[in-house]
Design a protein around this motif. Structure first.
Motif, PDB file in Angstrom:
ATOM      1  N   LEU A  69      -4.820 -29.487  -6.323  1.00 30.53           N
ATOM      2  CA  LEU A  69      -5.753 -28.277  -5.709  1.00 30.53           C
ATOM      3  C   LEU A  69      -7.096 -28.130  -5.965  1.00 30.53           C
ATOM      4  CD1 LEU A  69      -2.720 -25.956  -7.271  1.00 30.53           C
ATOM      5  CD2 LEU A  69      -2.941 -26.828  -4.497  1.00 30.53           C
ATOM      6  N   GLU A  72      -9.060 -26.511  -2.369  1.00 31.42           N
ATOM      7  CA  GLU A  72      -8.706 -25.010  -2.350  1.00 31.42           C
ATOM      8  C   GLU A  72      -9.206 -24.690  -2.413  1.00 31.42           C
ATOM      9  OE1 GLU A  72      -5.838 -24.409  -0.184  1.00 31.42           O
ATOM     10  OE2 GLU A  72      -4.901 -26.690  -0.039  1.00 31.42           O
ATOM     11  N   ARG A 172       0.276 -22.830  -3.253  1.00 32.44           N
ATOM     12  CA  ARG A 172      -1.344 -23.596  -2.868  1.00 32.44           C
ATOM     13  C   ARG A 172      -2.289 -22.279  -2.159  1.00 32.44           C
ATOM     14  NH1 ARG A 172      -2.926 -28.400  -1.849  1.00 32.44           N
ATOM     15  NH2 ARG A 172      -1.752 -29.789  -2.047  1.00 32.44           N
ATOM     16  N   LYS A 173      -1.617 -21.900  -1.001  1.00 29.44           N
ATOM     17  CA  LYS A 173      -2.454 -21.027  -0.725  1.00 29.44           C
ATOM     18  C   LYS A 173      -2.665 -19.492  -1.348  1.00 29.44           C
ATOM     19  CE  LYS A 173      -3.755 -23.769   2.842  1.00 29.44           C
ATOM     20  NZ  LYS A 173      -5.038 -24.938   2.656  1.00 29.44           N
TER      21      LYS A 173
END
Length: 239
Positions: A69, A72, A172-173
């Motif tokens: 990650l 991100e 994740r997002k």
């Protein structure tokens, strides 16, 4: 009429002296006492070794989360903390008692304040701190021994990788606020179960708002919608 039977004191001066001896304040006086002291020392060493192993395993898991990650834009300190918490539960590491109630959700203060130093010590990551949106955000760069953590990860978590990957990809997002909400719900569900309370929407909402005054930022609708999402996606404690 007073009883003539005197209650026997369950804690004697001999017990007190033995406690001092085992604590190292008195010198053992015979072979048995020496053996008891040595056995206690060995026990303490075993406990220390076990704690070190658990800590290292947690560091390896944290390194995997960072690896997946770190690019991100939503991945910051708080999100990192909450994903460590959720992934540890996905691995059944039974570390709930190490987490305390902090403003942004369940938090293991000692571990999270040492993990970046552990990354540097193992030479898995180099870390820079940069300003981002009014916050100081750690930025991770692979270091000399970056590939080595992967061997440890495979050894410790190979059989649990699917569950870990599921958590990572689901979040994740996701915005940090939403991750905080779901991690707090997860903690509250475990707490309700441990306290032998009836698990329903009412007790969840009550425990959620008792978690921290800051939780008032979340509406009941948000809490229940997140609970539904967690049920649908399998992010739910085994209770």
């Amino acid at each position: 009429m007073k009883s003539t039977n005197k209650k026997k004191n369950s804690f004697t001066i001999e017990d007190f002296e033995k406690g001092l001896m085992l604590a190292g304040y008195l010198t053992p006086q015979n072979e048995q006492e020496i053996e008891e002291v040595e056995a206690l020392k060995e026990h303490d060493k075993n406990i220390s070794r076990q704690k070190s192993i658990v800590y290292f395993k947690r560091a390896v898991l944290a390194a995997e989360i960072v690896n997946k990650l770190k690019e991100e834009p939503t991945f910051g300190r708080v999100k990192f903390q909450k994903l460590v918490y959720l992934c540890e539960h996905a691995c059944h590491m039974n570390l709930q008692d190490r987490y305390l109630k902090f403003t942004a959700g369940p938090f293991d203060n000692k571990f999270m304040h040492s993990i970046n130093q552990e990354f540097k010590k193992q030479k898995w990551y180099e870390i820079e701190y940069k300003q981002s949106g009014g916050y100081v955000k750690p930025v991770y760069y692979p270091s000399d021994n970056f590939e080595k953590y992967k061997a440890y990860y495979k050894r410790y978590f190979g059989e649990m990788n699917d569950g870990i990957e599921t958590i990572i990809e689901l979040f994740r997002k996701m915005a940090t606020r939403e991750v905080e909400l779901k991690a707090t719900i997860y903690y509250c569900l475990l707490e309700i179960n441990e306290n032998n309370q009836l698990i329903n929407n009412k007790t969840l909402i009550e425990n959620f708002y008792k978690f921290s005054e800051s939780k008032i930022q979340f509406s009941e609708t948000e809490i229940l919608n997140s609970l539904d999402w967690m049920n649908i996606n399998g992010v739910f404690p085994s209770i």
